[in-house]
Scaffold this active site. Sequence first.
Site, PDB file in Angstrom:
ATOM      1  N   TYR A  67       0.829  -1.228   0.000  1.00 20.02           N
ATOM      2  CA  TYR A  67       0.000   0.000   0.000  1.00 20.02           C
ATOM      3  C   TYR A  67       0.852   1.262   0.000  1.00 20.02           C
ATOM      4  O   TYR A  67       0.505   2.246  -0.655  1.00 20.02           O
ATOM      5  CB  TYR A  67      -1.009  -0.009   1.166  1.00 20.02           C
ATOM      6  CG  TYR A  67      -2.253  -0.765   0.768  1.00 20.02           C
ATOM      7  CD1 TYR A  67      -3.214  -0.175  -0.055  1.00 20.02           C
ATOM      8  CD2 TYR A  67      -2.435  -2.089   1.138  1.00 20.02           C
ATOM      9  CE1 TYR A  67      -4.331  -0.875  -0.484  1.00 20.02           C
ATOM     10  CE2 TYR A  67      -3.549  -2.799   0.717  1.00 20.02           C
ATOM     11  CZ  TYR A  67      -4.493  -2.189  -0.089  1.00 20.02           C
ATOM     12  OH  TYR A  67      -5.591  -2.885  -0.530  1.00 20.02           O
ATOM     13  N   HIS A 122     -15.600   2.052  -1.919  1.00 20.59           N
ATOM     14  CA  HIS A 122     -14.500   1.198  -1.460  1.00 20.59           C
ATOM     15  C   HIS A 122     -13.495   1.924  -0.571  1.00 20.59           C
ATOM     16  O   HIS A 122     -12.352   1.503  -0.458  1.00 20.59           O
ATOM     17  CB  HIS A 122     -13.800   0.556  -2.665  1.00 20.59           C
ATOM     18  CG  HIS A 122     -14.665  -0.445  -3.387  1.00 20.59           C
ATOM     19  ND1 HIS A 122     -14.376  -0.929  -4.647  1.00 20.59           N
ATOM     20  CD2 HIS A 122     -15.828  -1.038  -3.023  1.00 20.59           C
ATOM     21  CE1 HIS A 122     -15.329  -1.781  -5.013  1.00 20.59           C
ATOM     22  NE2 HIS A 122     -16.219  -1.862  -4.054  1.00 20.59           N
ATOM     23  N   ASN A 218     -16.007   2.088 -22.054  1.00 15.78           N
ATOM     24  CA  ASN A 218     -14.896   1.178 -21.787  1.00 15.78           C
ATOM     25  C   ASN A 218     -14.271   0.757 -23.124  1.00 15.78           C
ATOM     26  O   ASN A 218     -14.975   0.245 -23.984  1.00 15.78           O
ATOM     27  CB  ASN A 218     -15.414  -0.068 -21.032  1.00 15.78           C
ATOM     28  CG  ASN A 218     -14.293  -0.866 -20.384  1.00 15.78           C
ATOM     29  OD1 ASN A 218     -13.223  -1.028 -20.963  1.00 15.78           O
ATOM     30  ND2 ASN A 218     -14.546  -1.366 -19.188  1.00 15.78           N
TER      31      ASN A 218
HETATM   32  P1  NAD Z   1     -10.763  -3.146 -12.964  1.00 15.68           P
HETATM   33  O1  NAD Z   1      -9.275  -3.001 -12.880  1.00 15.68           O
HETATM   34  O2  NAD Z   1     -11.359  -4.463 -12.705  1.00 15.68           O
HETATM   35  O3  NAD Z   1     -11.275  -2.715 -14.407  1.00 15.68           O
HETATM   36  C1  NAD Z   1     -10.874  -1.554 -15.052  1.00 15.68           C
HETATM   37  C2  NAD Z   1     -11.671  -1.414 -16.331  1.00 15.68           C
HETATM   38  O4  NAD Z   1     -11.323  -0.174 -16.907  1.00 15.68           O
HETATM   39  C3  NAD Z   1     -11.397  -2.488 -17.389  1.00 15.68           C
HETATM   40  O5  NAD Z   1     -12.628  -3.000 -17.840  1.00 15.68           O
HETATM   41  C4  NAD Z   1     -10.689  -1.730 -18.510  1.00 15.68           C
HETATM   42  O6  NAD Z   1     -11.026  -2.218 -19.792  1.00 15.68           O
HETATM   43  C5  NAD Z   1     -11.216  -0.335 -18.309  1.00 15.68           C
HETATM   44  N1  NAD Z   1     -10.342   0.732 -18.811  1.00 15.68           N
HETATM   45  C6  NAD Z   1      -8.993   0.742 -18.941  1.00 15.68           C
HETATM   46  N2  NAD Z   1      -8.569   1.928 -19.413  1.00 15.68           N
HETATM   47  C7  NAD Z   1      -9.677   2.702 -19.570  1.00 15.68           C
HETATM   48  C8  NAD Z   1      -9.906   4.038 -20.024  1.00 15.68           C
HETATM   49  N3  NAD Z   1      -8.879   4.837 -20.391  1.00 15.68           N
HETATM   50  N4  NAD Z   1     -11.180   4.503 -20.053  1.00 15.68           N
HETATM   51  C9  NAD Z   1     -12.224   3.726 -19.686  1.00 15.68           C
HETATM   52  N5  NAD Z   1     -12.067   2.458 -19.262  1.00 15.68           N
HETATM   53  C10 NAD Z   1     -10.808   1.952 -19.196  1.00 15.68           C
HETATM   54  O7  NAD Z   1     -11.319  -2.050 -11.978  1.00 15.68           O
HETATM   55  P2  NAD Z   1     -12.710  -1.951 -11.230  1.00 15.68           P
HETATM   56  O8  NAD Z   1     -13.805  -2.450 -12.090  1.00 15.68           O
HETATM   57  O9  NAD Z   1     -12.741  -0.578 -10.693  1.00 15.68           O
HETATM   58  O10 NAD Z   1     -12.660  -2.981  -9.998  1.00 15.68           O
HETATM   59  C11 NAD Z   1     -11.545  -3.350  -9.288  1.00 15.68           C
HETATM   60  C12 NAD Z   1     -11.359  -2.794  -7.865  1.00 15.68           C
HETATM   61  O11 NAD Z   1     -10.073  -2.211  -7.852  1.00 15.68           O
HETATM   62  C13 NAD Z   1     -12.240  -1.680  -7.428  1.00 15.68           C
HETATM   63  O12 NAD Z   1     -12.902  -2.170  -6.338  1.00 15.68           O
HETATM   64  C14 NAD Z   1     -11.329  -0.533  -6.953  1.00 15.68           C
HETATM   65  O13 NAD Z   1     -11.607  -0.202  -5.614  1.00 15.68           O
HETATM   66  C15 NAD Z   1      -9.967  -1.068  -7.021  1.00 15.68           C
HETATM   67  N6  NAD Z   1      -8.954  -0.176  -7.664  1.00 15.68           N
HETATM   68  C16 NAD Z   1      -8.992   1.180  -7.540  1.00 15.68           C
HETATM   69  C17 NAD Z   1      -8.048   1.985  -8.191  1.00 15.68           C
HETATM   70  C18 NAD Z   1      -8.121   3.491  -8.030  1.00 15.68           C
HETATM   71  O14 NAD Z   1      -8.596   3.980  -7.025  1.00 15.68           O
HETATM   72  N7  NAD Z   1      -7.674   4.254  -9.033  1.00 15.68           N
HETATM   73  C19 NAD Z   1      -7.078   1.408  -8.991  1.00 15.68           C
HETATM   74  C20 NAD Z   1      -7.051   0.002  -9.093  1.00 15.68           C
HETATM   75  C21 NAD Z   1      -8.009  -0.759  -8.435  1.00 15.68           C
END
Ligand code: NAD
Length: 256
Positions: A67, A122, A218
């Site tokens: 983290y 989250h 997406n």
């Molecule tokens: P995920 O990683 O499962 O999915 C990300 C999605 O975003 C994919 O379907 C991908 O195709 C799409 N994507 C990639 N680039 C993109 C763009 N430029 N524009 C639009 N879409 C795009 O993430 P999720 O569905 O959010 O779920 C996973 C968990 O991970 C969540 O619960 C979240 O809390 C956590 N998470 C958060 C962060 C953050 O806060 N930035 C980062 C990573 C994971």
Amino acid sequence: MNAVTQAANLLAHAKQVCILTGAGVSAESGIPTFRDKQTGLWESYRAEELASIDGFLAQPRFVWQWYQWRRNLIKDKRPNAAHRALAQWQSSAATLGQRVTLISQNVDDLHEQAGSTVHKLHGSIWHNHCIDCGAPYEKNARQLDVQALIACPACGGYVRPSVVWFGEGLPAQPWRIAEQAATGCDVFLSIGTSSVVYPAAGLVSLAKSCGAKVIEVNPNPSDLTIVDIQLAYKAGEVLPKLVTEMTKLLEKLKSG
Ligand code: NAD
Ligand code: ZN
């Protein structure tokens, strides 16, 4: 009519809109999504293994350091055009006669930085609390050089990041708002989420079953079969266009 214009039309006729964002909305700011391959020390682990209470209890120092590494990775990241377009939409929604509720699965604070009001399902990576007594521990969340585990001053338990881990329940208040917004919306806009992490992923089907239309942004469309309009573009590329087109249409509808 192209898909963006079709989506703008649908949104311009909506009184209530529920927006759900996932890691994809922050991808263009340089924050890796969970499903991107891990790098460095963590490359042989899956995020799901580290982001759980069992993962933490098995190797607390390792997970804490993961983290700290993630915090270091995102600390200088700034909102992209997608975050900005959503914030601009929210700020003009009332004048346009719309109710726009923004729900996010992201633990970063890029929506807030862009000026949005966001309901976070989250938690936040920028807060910590004790695993035993639950007391918040705010002191070190931005002290990114702290690699050693921190003990809770109240009870001695380990301090952990205040994000919702796999297997844990969602915070009650944002979840209640999310359910209400999904139930009451005319259009549900899903942005940058793979829609596999429940219960957040269930919001779209809840909205659909209550009669909402579904738009998905997406570049790699999810397997959702209930999507009415698919915008297979990057969020930062398509959202500014979508919001601009919709705003123009709404202004026209209002004046006409
Ligand atoms: P995920 O990683 O499962 O999915 C990300 C999605 O975003 C994919 O379907 C991908 O195709 C799409 N994507 C990639 N680039 C993109 C763009 N430029 N524009 C639009 N879409 C795009 O993430 P999720 O569905 O959010 O779920 C996973 C968990 O991970 C969540 O619960 C979240 O809390 C956590 N998470 C958060 C962060 C953050 O806060 N930035 C980062 C990573 C994971
Ligand atoms: Zn404690």
